[in-house]
Design a protein around this motif. Structure first.
Motif, PDB file in Angstrom:
ATOM      1  N   ARG A 137      22.320 107.473  36.357  1.00 37.68           N
ATOM      2  CA  ARG A 137      22.479 108.864  36.795  1.00 37.68           C
ATOM      3  C   ARG A 137      21.119 109.407  37.218  1.00 37.68           C
ATOM      4  NH1 ARG A 137      25.749 111.435  32.632  1.00 37.68           N
ATOM      5  NH2 ARG A 137      27.407 110.508  33.871  1.00 37.68           N
ATOM      6  N   ARG A 138      21.126 110.154  38.307  1.00 39.60           N
ATOM      7  CA  ARG A 138      19.916 110.828  38.806  1.00 39.60           C
ATOM      8  C   ARG A 138      19.960 112.283  38.361  1.00 39.60           C
ATOM      9  NH1 ARG A 138      15.676 110.236  41.787  1.00 39.60           N
ATOM     10  NH2 ARG A 138      16.207 108.103  42.328  1.00 39.60           N
ATOM     11  N   TYR A 139      18.795 112.793  37.987  1.00 36.53           N
ATOM     12  CA  TYR A 139      18.646 114.174  37.520  1.00 36.53           C
ATOM     13  C   TYR A 139      17.599 114.897  38.359  1.00 36.53           C
ATOM     14  CZ  TYR A 139      21.120 112.798  33.275  1.00 36.53           C
ATOM     15  OH  TYR A 139      22.065 112.361  32.389  1.00 36.53           O
ATOM     16  N   ARG A 140      17.681 116.222  38.335  1.00 38.93           N
ATOM     17  CA  ARG A 140      16.709 117.056  39.059  1.00 38.93           C
ATOM     18  C   ARG A 140      16.349 118.265  38.211  1.00 38.93           C
ATOM     19  NH1 ARG A 140      19.131 119.520  44.103  1.00 38.93           N
ATOM     20  NH2 ARG A 140      19.517 117.319  44.414  1.00 38.93           N
ATOM     21  N   LEU A 141      15.089 118.665  38.308  1.00 38.37           N
ATOM     22  CA  LEU A 141      14.603 119.891  37.685  1.00 38.37           C
ATOM     23  C   LEU A 141      13.844 120.666  38.740  1.00 38.37           C
ATOM     24  CD1 LEU A 141      14.049 121.710  35.202  1.00 38.37           C
ATOM     25  CD2 LEU A 141      11.973 120.328  34.816  1.00 38.37           C
ATOM     26  N   ARG A 142      14.355 121.831  39.078  1.00 36.59           N
ATOM     27  CA  ARG A 142      13.633 122.731  39.991  1.00 36.59           C
ATOM     28  C   ARG A 142      12.687 123.557  39.140  1.00 36.59           C
ATOM     29  NH1 ARG A 142      16.680 123.004  45.162  1.00 36.59           N
ATOM     30  NH2 ARG A 142      18.527 121.738  44.775  1.00 36.59           N
ATOM     31  N   LEU A 143      11.424 123.451  39.435  1.00 36.00           N
ATOM     32  CA  LEU A 143      10.405 124.053  38.590  1.00 36.00           C
ATOM     33  C   LEU A 143      10.189 125.535  38.849  1.00 36.00           C
ATOM     34  CD1 LEU A 143       7.918 121.093  38.716  1.00 36.00           C
ATOM     35  CD2 LEU A 143       9.366 121.746  36.794  1.00 36.00           C
ATOM     36  N   ALA A 144      10.410 125.985  40.057  1.00 33.50           N
ATOM     37  CA  ALA A 144      10.232 127.406  40.372  1.00 33.50           C
ATOM     38  C   ALA A 144      11.213 128.224  39.552  1.00 33.50           C
ATOM     39  CB  ALA A 144      10.472 127.654  41.859  1.00 33.50           C
TER      40      ALA A 144
END
Length: 166
Positions: A153-160
Motif C-alpha cells: 500500500r502507498r501512503y501520502r502525507l500533505r505537510l502544508a
C-alpha cells in the motif's frame, strides 16, 4: 525521547553494527539487503553522504536517550517539494513508540528544514506495525501496489497545514 541526527561520516561504524545486529529481524518484514551491502558498506556510506550533500536525499540516524543508535529514518528521491519516507527501527527499540516519534520528527524537519510539502511511503500489507505508524502520523492510504513481489500500500502525507511548521 528520540533524537534524529543527520547522517554523518562518523556514523558509519555504529550504523554498520546496527544493520548487522538487526539483519535477521529486518528480513522478517522487508527483503534482506544481501551480503554485498555489508562487504561494501564503507563505499555505500560515502555514496549516501554524497547524495545527501547534493540534496537528493536526507538521511538520519535515530538515537535514544542513552545516545545509542536504534534506527534510521530517511527521506529519499527529493524532488518538486516531495520525498519518499523510509525507516527501520531495531528490534530492541520496537514497540516503544520510537518509529512513531521518529516519523513525526522527520515530518517536522521536512517542513521547517527541507521545505517539503508532501511525503509518500510504501509498505507491504503484512507489515501491520508500519501501517500503524503511518496512520498514527497522519499518512493516508492512496493506493495498492506490489512491493518486492508482495501486496503493498502507498501512503501520502500533505505537510502544508499539518501544524508541523512551527
Amino acid at each position: 525521547m528520540v533524537i534524529l541526527e543527520r547522517l554523518r561520516p562518523d556514523h558509519a561504524e555504529a550504523l554498520l553494527a546496527f544493520e548487522r545486529e538487526n539483519r535477521r529481524y529486518f528480513a522478517r518484514s522487508v527483503p534482506d539487503r544481501g551480503d554485498a551491502y555489508f562487504t561494501g558498506f564503507a563505499a555505500r556510506h560515502r555514496a549516501l553522504l554524497a547524495e545527501q550533500d547534493a540534496g537528493a536525499c536526507h538521511f538520519h540516524v535515530v538515537v535514544d536517550e542513552k545516545g545509542e543508535l536504534v534506527g534510521r529514518v530517511n527521506l529519499v528521491d527529493v524532488a518538486d517539494g516531495c520525498a519518499e519516507l523510509g525507516y527501520r527501527i531495531g528490534e530492541r527499540a520496537a514497540g516503544r513508540g520510537v518509529a512513531t516519534a521518529a516519523v513525526r520528527e522527520v515530518s517536522r524537519l521536512a517542513v521547517v528544514t527541507y521545505r517539503l510539502a508532501e511525503l509518500t511511503a510504501v509498505t507491504t500489507l503484512d507489515n501491520a506495525a508500519s501501517m500503524t505508524v503511518l496512520a498514527r502520523t497522519g499518512f493516508t492510504a492512496v493506493g495498492e501496489e506490489i512491493v518486492d513481489g508482495r501486496p503493498g500500500r502507498r501512503y501520502r502525507l500533505r505537510l502544508a497545514g499539518q501544524g508541523l511548521d512551527g
